[in-house]
Structures are given as structure tokens and as C-alpha cells.
Design a protein around this motif. Structure first.
Motif, PDB file in Angstrom:
ATOM      1  N   UNK A  48       5.869  10.248  -7.833  1.00 54.42           N
ATOM      2  CA  UNK A  48       5.537  11.331  -8.761  1.00 54.42           C
ATOM      3  C   UNK A  48       4.555  12.309  -8.128  1.00 54.42           C
ATOM      4  N   UNK A  49       3.554  11.788  -7.431  1.00 55.13           N
ATOM      5  CA  UNK A  49       2.591  12.665  -6.760  1.00 55.13           C
ATOM      6  C   UNK A  49       3.276  13.513  -5.698  1.00 55.13           C
ATOM      7  N   UNK A  53       3.469  17.231  -7.228  1.00 51.81           N
ATOM      8  CA  UNK A  53       2.264  17.905  -6.730  1.00 51.81           C
ATOM      9  C   UNK A  53       2.411  18.324  -5.269  1.00 51.81           C
ATOM     10  N   UNK A  54       2.781  17.370  -4.430  1.00 49.93           N
ATOM     11  CA  UNK A  54       2.786  17.655  -2.993  1.00 49.93           C
ATOM     12  C   UNK A  54       3.845  18.692  -2.606  1.00 49.93           C
ATOM     13  N   UNK A  55       5.063  18.551  -3.079  1.00 48.54           N
ATOM     14  CA  UNK A  55       6.106  19.511  -2.717  1.00 48.54           C
ATOM     15  C   UNK A  55       5.806  20.916  -3.226  1.00 48.54           C
ATOM     16  N   UNK A  56       5.399  21.091  -4.488  1.00 50.18           N
ATOM     17  CA  UNK A  56       5.030  22.450  -4.929  1.00 50.18           C
ATOM     18  C   UNK A  56       3.861  23.017  -4.142  1.00 50.18           C
ATOM     19  N   UNK A  57       2.872  22.174  -3.816  1.00 52.67           N
ATOM     20  CA  UNK A  57       1.736  22.639  -3.027  1.00 52.67           C
ATOM     21  C   UNK A  57       2.184  23.079  -1.645  1.00 52.67           C
ATOM     22  N   UNK A  58       3.078  22.296  -1.042  1.00 61.02           N
ATOM     23  CA  UNK A  58       3.577  22.640   0.292  1.00 61.02           C
ATOM     24  C   UNK A  58       4.381  23.927   0.258  1.00 61.02           C
ATOM     25  N   UNK A  83      -3.569  14.191  -2.827  1.00 63.30           N
ATOM     26  CA  UNK A  83      -2.634  13.927  -3.931  1.00 63.30           C
ATOM     27  C   UNK A  83      -2.580  12.449  -4.304  1.00 63.30           C
ATOM     28  N   UNK A  84      -2.649  11.560  -3.330  1.00 60.35           N
ATOM     29  CA  UNK A  84      -2.435  10.142  -3.626  1.00 60.35           C
ATOM     30  C   UNK A  84      -3.666   9.447  -4.191  1.00 60.35           C
ATOM     31  N   UNK A  85      -4.852   9.769  -3.678  1.00 61.48           N
ATOM     32  CA  UNK A  85      -6.049   9.086  -4.188  1.00 61.48           C
ATOM     33  C   UNK A  85      -6.325   9.412  -5.660  1.00 61.48           C
ATOM     34  N   UNK A 180     -10.784   9.640   0.013  1.00 62.01           N
ATOM     35  CA  UNK A 180      -9.965  10.697   0.614  1.00 62.01           C
ATOM     36  C   UNK A 180     -10.246  10.838   2.107  1.00 62.01           C
ATOM     37  N   UNK A 181     -11.515  10.769   2.469  1.00 62.49           N
ATOM     38  CA  UNK A 181     -11.882  10.872   3.888  1.00 62.49           C
ATOM     39  C   UNK A 181     -11.293   9.706   4.668  1.00 62.49           C
TER      40      UNK A 181
END
Length: 283
Positions: A48-49, A53-58, A83-85, A180-181
Motif C-alpha cells: 500500500x505504501x 505513496x511511493x509511486x505518486x511521489x516518484x 514511506x515505509x517507516x 528512517x536514518x
């Protein structure tokens, strides 16, 4: 059935059995049904992420910067951690789960959330591999790299979310930032390999990436152990508390030893002698 799906089934069974047993046996008080719910809720979160989220952001970023620009390539390395965290934390929207996570048991929930998220990602990757004709026709036993990588990812995801949950009720943003880091650091050498930094060639970079992941894997295990047991590494879980036949005392097993079944040749920290020890009968 494509071999990648058989490999995914085997990997899922191994991960579920291993992590499931660990989550069940950990002496950290938590609601068992809520732990199971955390695993199940997290199963679809990675796909889902990715799609929501990731594809539209890309798509937006590529249109703004173009994919060949160095700025785009650097920013793309942030996709997974950004996106994943946060996606893993959606399980906290269940009030009962949120209330049940406490300082003394957050590591148990981290394992549950990490397992569910990793299982979902496992099948997401399997589905994408199955769409590639050259890979889809391979037998399952040629996906050993996939199996090893996905099992390691169960540990990585659990460690990342543990960093976040360790700060659940005090400066959550700090824990999430740390997760995230750590996630970015785990993935970044793969980008360096793709860019062939230093002109080292793919073979050299593959070795560097493997060594980096192994070092990070050990660090993730140590972190989870620290959160779970307060120790840097749970040697006692593997070898049990040892008994010295010379001075009669019990002690925690040492990482420096020769293992021969139930016996270990190691140094007793009390009498300072090297000798063959056995499991303590009292602990």
C-alpha cells in the motif's frame, strides 16, 4: 506455479515459525491477540505504501527534476525510509494496540510489526519477479538469494520499528527519525553500486554491499537483543547458563568458546580457567 512463489512460501513458513516462536516465548507481558493483530494488519502496508505513496511521489519528482538528474537520484534514495517507516505505525491507530505497547514490551511488538511488514514485502517482491519471463521460469531452488535476503529483512524491519517504538510516548519524532536514518543507511550502498561510485565495477561493489549488509544485520540483532534482554547478545539463549566444574559457579556463556554439542570449552570468569563446561542444572 512459478518457482519464486514456492520460494516465497518456504520463506514465509521459515520466518513465521522462527519469529512466531520468538514472539510467543518472549517473557514480555503483552496481549497475544493484539500481537497477532499487529502482524496481520501490517501484511498489506508495504504494498500500500508503494502504490499509494511511493509511486505518486516518484511520478511527481521525476516530472519536476527528470530521472537522469543527480538531484532526483539522490532524493529517490529516501523513498523507502520516508514511506515505509511511517506506514508501519498505522497499526498504532488501533487504540487497544497503542495502549498495550509499553516500555517493557515494545520490543515484542516491534518483532510482530516487523514480521508482518516483511511478509507483505516478501510477496510484493515475489509478484514483481513473477512478471519477468526470464526469472519466472526459474526453479525455486535458484532463489536462494531471495530467501536469505527476505529473512534478513525480517530482522531489519523489526529493528527499525523498534527504534521508533522505543520513543513511542516521549519524542516519537526522534525515534521515527532514527528509524528512517537506519533504513536509509541500510539501502544507500545499493545506490552507490548502481552509480558505480569510484569506478570499482559491479563485482567489487557487490562484495562491499554484502559485507555492509552482514555488518548491519549483526548490528540489528544486537539492537533487538539490547531492547529485549538488556544484553548485547543473548548467548545464554543459545547455550544456556554454564556451570564451571572447577569452582562450582554458574556464569553466562562467552562468545569466545569451542562448542561440542552440550559441552563448551571456555574460560570461567570466576576462577579464570579454561575448561569444558556444561549447562547449569539450576538455571
Amino acid at each position: 506455479m512459478p518457482g519464486i512463489y514456492i520460494a516465497a512460501i518456504l520463506t514465509s513458513l521459515i520466518a513465521s515459525a522462527g519469529f512466531g516462536a520468538l514472539i510467543y516465548k518472549l517473557p514480555k507481558p503483552a496481549n497475544g491477540w493484539l500481537l497477532l493483530a499487529a502482524v496481520l494488519i501490517c501484511l498489506p502496508l508495504q504494498p500500500l505504501a508503494f502504490y499509494l505513496v511511493r509511486l505518486p511521489l516518484d511520478h511527481w519528482l521525476a516530472g519536476w527534476l527528470t530521472r537522469k538528474s543527480m538531484a532526483y537520484q539522490w532524493l529517490a534514495t529516501l523513498y523507502a525510509p520516508l514511506t515505509e517507516e511511517p506506514a508501519k505505525l498505522l497499526v498504532l491507530l488501533i487504540p487497544a494496540v497503542f495502549r498495550d505497547i509499553r516500555p517493557e514490551n515494545f520490543s515484542r511488538y516491534a518483532l510482530a510489526i516487523g514480521l508482518g511488514f516483511a511478509l507483505g514485502e516478501m510477496w510484493f517482491i515475489a509478484e514483481r519477479v513473477s512478471t519477468q519471463p526470464a526469472l519466472a521460469k526459474l526453479p525455486f531452488y535458484q532463489f536462494g538469494g531471495y530467501i536469505n535476503e527476505r529473512l534478513m529483512t525480517c530482522v531489519f524491519h523489526s529493528a527499525f520499528v523498534a527504534i521508533t517504538l522505543s520513543r513511542l510516548r516521549r519524542r516519537l519524532w526522534l525515534g521515527l527519525g532514527g528509524a528512517m536514518v537506519a533504513h536509509w543507511a541500510a539501502n544507500f550502498p545499493i545506490s552507490l553500486m548502481a552509480w558505480n561510485v569510484g569506478g570499482l565495477g559491479r563485482s567489487a561493489w557487490e562484495v562491499i554491499v554484502v559485507l555492509w549488509l552482514v555488518a548491519l544485520f549483526v548490528g540489528a540483532l544486537a539492537l533487538l537483543t539490547r531492547y529485549t534482554t538488556g544484553r548485547k547478545f543473548p548467548w545464554h539463549l543459545l547455550y544456556g547458563i554454564r556451570h564451571c566444574p572447577e569452582c562450582g559457579t554458574d556464569f553466562e556463556p562467552s562468545p569466545m568458546a569451542v562448542n561440542m554439542g552440550s559441552k563448551r570449552y571456555e574460560k570461567c570468569p570466576h576462577c579464570r580457567k579454561w575448561l569444558w563446561t556444561e549447562r547449569s542444572s539450576t538455571k
